[in-house]
Design a protein around this motif. Structure first.
Motif, mmCIF file in Angstrom:
data_model
loop_
_atom_site.group_PDB
_atom_site.id
_atom_site.type_symbol
_atom_site.label_atom_id
_atom_site.label_comp_id
_atom_site.label_asym_id
_atom_site.label_seq_id
_atom_site.Cartn_x
_atom_site.Cartn_y
_atom_site.Cartn_z
ATOM 1 N N LEU A 109 0.874 -0.806 0.085
ATOM 2 C CA LEU A 109 -0.011 0.060 0.179
ATOM 3 C C LEU A 109 0.931 1.214 0.037
ATOM 4 C CD1 LEU A 109 -2.197 -0.751 2.914
ATOM 5 C CD2 LEU A 109 -3.131 -0.556 0.083
ATOM 6 N N ARG A 179 -3.186 3.204 8.344
ATOM 7 C CA ARG A 179 -3.049 2.627 7.433
ATOM 8 C C ARG A 179 -4.491 3.202 6.700
ATOM 9 N NH1 ARG A 179 -2.814 -3.181 6.762
ATOM 10 N NH2 ARG A 179 -4.521 -3.884 4.626
ATOM 11 N N THR A 180 -5.284 3.904 7.616
ATOM 12 C CA THR A 180 -6.855 4.156 6.778
ATOM 13 C C THR A 180 -6.575 5.403 6.468
ATOM 14 O OG1 THR A 180 -8.544 3.693 8.684
ATOM 15 C CG2 THR A 180 -9.061 5.561 7.191
ATOM 16 N N ILE A 183 -4.845 4.410 2.895
ATOM 17 C CA ILE A 183 -5.825 4.169 1.521
ATOM 18 C C ILE A 183 -6.370 4.807 0.595
ATOM 19 C CG2 ILE A 183 -7.408 2.645 1.649
ATOM 20 C CD1 ILE A 183 -6.732 0.666 3.804
ATOM 21 N N LEU A 342 -10.753 -2.218 4.932
ATOM 22 C CA LEU A 342 -11.067 -1.093 4.823
ATOM 23 C C LEU A 342 -11.735 0.008 5.478
ATOM 24 C CD1 LEU A 342 -11.490 -0.188 1.740
ATOM 25 C CD2 LEU A 342 -13.796 -0.995 1.465
#
Length: 499
Positions: A109, A179-180, A183, A342
């Motif tokens: 990512l 992480r959010t 993304i 997600l």
């Protein structure tokens, strides 16, 4: 205790027969595993299953995460624009392989977002530290790693609370994202359509709203009041702080984006209703990101959709027309890929797009057979499908990348998923079987008709050929004589022309 390589812990355990591993196993003098002693419920010293003490104390390095280029012809340009990042994760459940796979996915990512991964560390803890995520001591060790590697960003493998992010930034002295945020950044880079851009911006603002942070007095000082502003006469009043002003503007923008997305949804619903009125069956392709969904769409329809070996290459849904081997028409929809954890902001923002899956007659759930944890991919996708009420759609598991996958993994997946098929979008293997399976699973026309359609109603003849099954056709003086099998809607239109 200093940070160490994640694999070195295993080597140490083999070198020291008395050491215990993460699974609480020990080795005897001959090097074999000593059986675990049974638990004595009367033993007062036992206070429940605990994480291994050494594992809990270690901040372990994960090897093989660096994405630094070795080709010097490319490095000079890329080093000017790429962020240099260190990854950090807390391993609180699952196996060591699960923790490594999650961190490797985070590295992919980060690379997709346009960064250079220098190192990754995993901290073994029962739960993340509520203050600094890793704990005070391990956060200090992470700061030393950041300095040694020359990194300018730390990326954490879970969503951080605003207070955790601020506290960790205060320790490591570089930018910290979770992480959010990573993304969301990838989605912002890849969104091309007007609807996709609006959905991503909505998700970003919803994520940003509780994380506004004041930098210095300018953010917290009110516009009015002598004590606050120090501007004297004409400047007194209740005022509004800079953070309050930003928060109000973000809320206003969120409300406007929701209205725009609702209007776009009306257009999408109109197109979907038109396909329904014409009795055109629909097939949706869903699955984990980079599983090969767009490649399968191109193979089945020749759509020419962008295909890249990177995460979230497809954000805007693509609807293409396809035909079964027996000549029936249907639509094939390529949707955005899913990923573990997600962000819920994205699920909400992309709900109108994901409704294409919920309204489909058949779902092709594409799984990457060459991935280290394909079962985890299946679980993550089904969790998102449950959020958009798409669990009632008939599902076929399509195990892709058969040319790269381990045959044992494919056999294991087929045992677990009874309704599955194995294909390779790159080589074309299994695609003929997939076309036949789609034809068999789509709703079949079940009403027999024998009609004489006048020559001036060629539109009805075309619909019979597209959505029905023509058993016999003959051109006579008064029109086209057809014996066919059609759906209920079309049968009603043909009532006046029965022979």
């Amino acid at each position: 205790m200093t940070a160490r390589h994640i694999l070195s812990g295993r080597a140490d355990a083999l070198a020291d027969p008395t050491a215990t591993s993460a699974g609480d196993q020990a080795f005897d003098d001959s090097g074999f595993v000593r059986p675990r002693e049974p638990w004595d419920p009367d033993d007062d010293a036992f206070d429940g299953e605990q994480l291994d003490r050494e594992e809990r104390a270690a901040l372990r390095r994960v090897s093989g995460l660096s994405t630094e280029l070795e080709d010097v012809t490319e490095v000079e340009y890329r080093q000017l624009r790429l962020e240099r990042v260190v990854l950090a994760a807390v391993w609180s459940e699952g196996t060591a392989d699960d923790a490594e796979n999650s961190l490797r996915e985070l590295a992919a990512l980060a690379e997709t977002a346009g960064s250079e991964v220098l190192a990754g560390v995993v901290q073994r803890r029962a739960t993340p530290d509520p203050a600094t995520y890793l704990g005070k001591g391990k956060a200090a060790e992470l700061r030393d790693i950041v300095i040694a590697e020359g990194a300018d960003t730390v990326v954490c493998d879970t969503e951080l609370a605003p207070s955790q992010r601020r506290a960790l930034e205060d320790v490591v002295k570089v930018k910290v994202i979770d992480r959010t945020a990573l993304i969301l950044d990838i989605f912002a880079q890849h969104a091309k359509s007007r609807e996709g851009k609006a959905q991503v911006e909505l998700a970003q603002l919803q994520y940003l709203l509780p994380r506004l942070r004041g930098w210095g007095e300018s953010m917290s000082r009110q516009a009015g009041g002598q004590a606050a502003g120090g501007q004297g006469m004409g400047s007194r009043g209740p005022g509004e702080t800079k953070i309050e002003l930003d928060r109000r503007r973000i809320n206003t923008r969120i409300a406007r984006l929701r209205r725009e997305i609702k209007e776009m949804k009306t257009v999408r619903d109109t197109k979907r209703g038109s396909r329904r009125a014409n009795a055109v069956p629909s097939v949706a392709i869903a699955g984990y990101t980079n599983a090969g969904k767009s490649s399968i769409l191109n193979r089945l329809t020749g759509a020419g959709v962008l295909v890249e070996n990177q995460l979230f290459a497809t954000l805007d849904p693509t609807v293409r027309r396809a035909e079964t081997p027996d000549g029936r028409m249907y639509t094939l929809t390529d949707t955005v890929g899913f990923v573990r954890q997600l962000p819920h902001q994205l699920v909400e923002a992309f709900r109108s797009t994901l409704e294409e899956v919920a309204d489909a007659d058949l779902l092709l759930h594409v799984v990457d057979g060459s991935h280290p944890d394909p079962e985890g991919q299946v679980s993550a996708v089904r969790a998102v499908l449950a959020d958009v009420d798409a669990t009632d759609v008939k599902e076929v598991i399509v195990i892709n990348k058969a040319d790269l996958a381990d045959p044992e993994v494919i056999a294991r997946l087929r045992r677990h998923e009874q309704h599955s098929i194995v294909v390779s979008a790159r080589t074309g293997a299994g695609l003929d079987e997939l076309r036949a399976l789609i034809a068999a699973e789509l709703p079949q026309p079940d009403i027999d008709v024998d009609v004489l359609v006048p020559y001036d109603r060629g539109d009805l003849v075309s619909r019979i050929h597209e959505t029905g099954e023509v058993l016999a056709s003959e051109h006579v003086a008064d029109g086209t004589r057809l014996t066919a099998r059609v759906g209920p809607d079309l049968a009603d239109h043909l009532t006046a022309f029965r022979a």
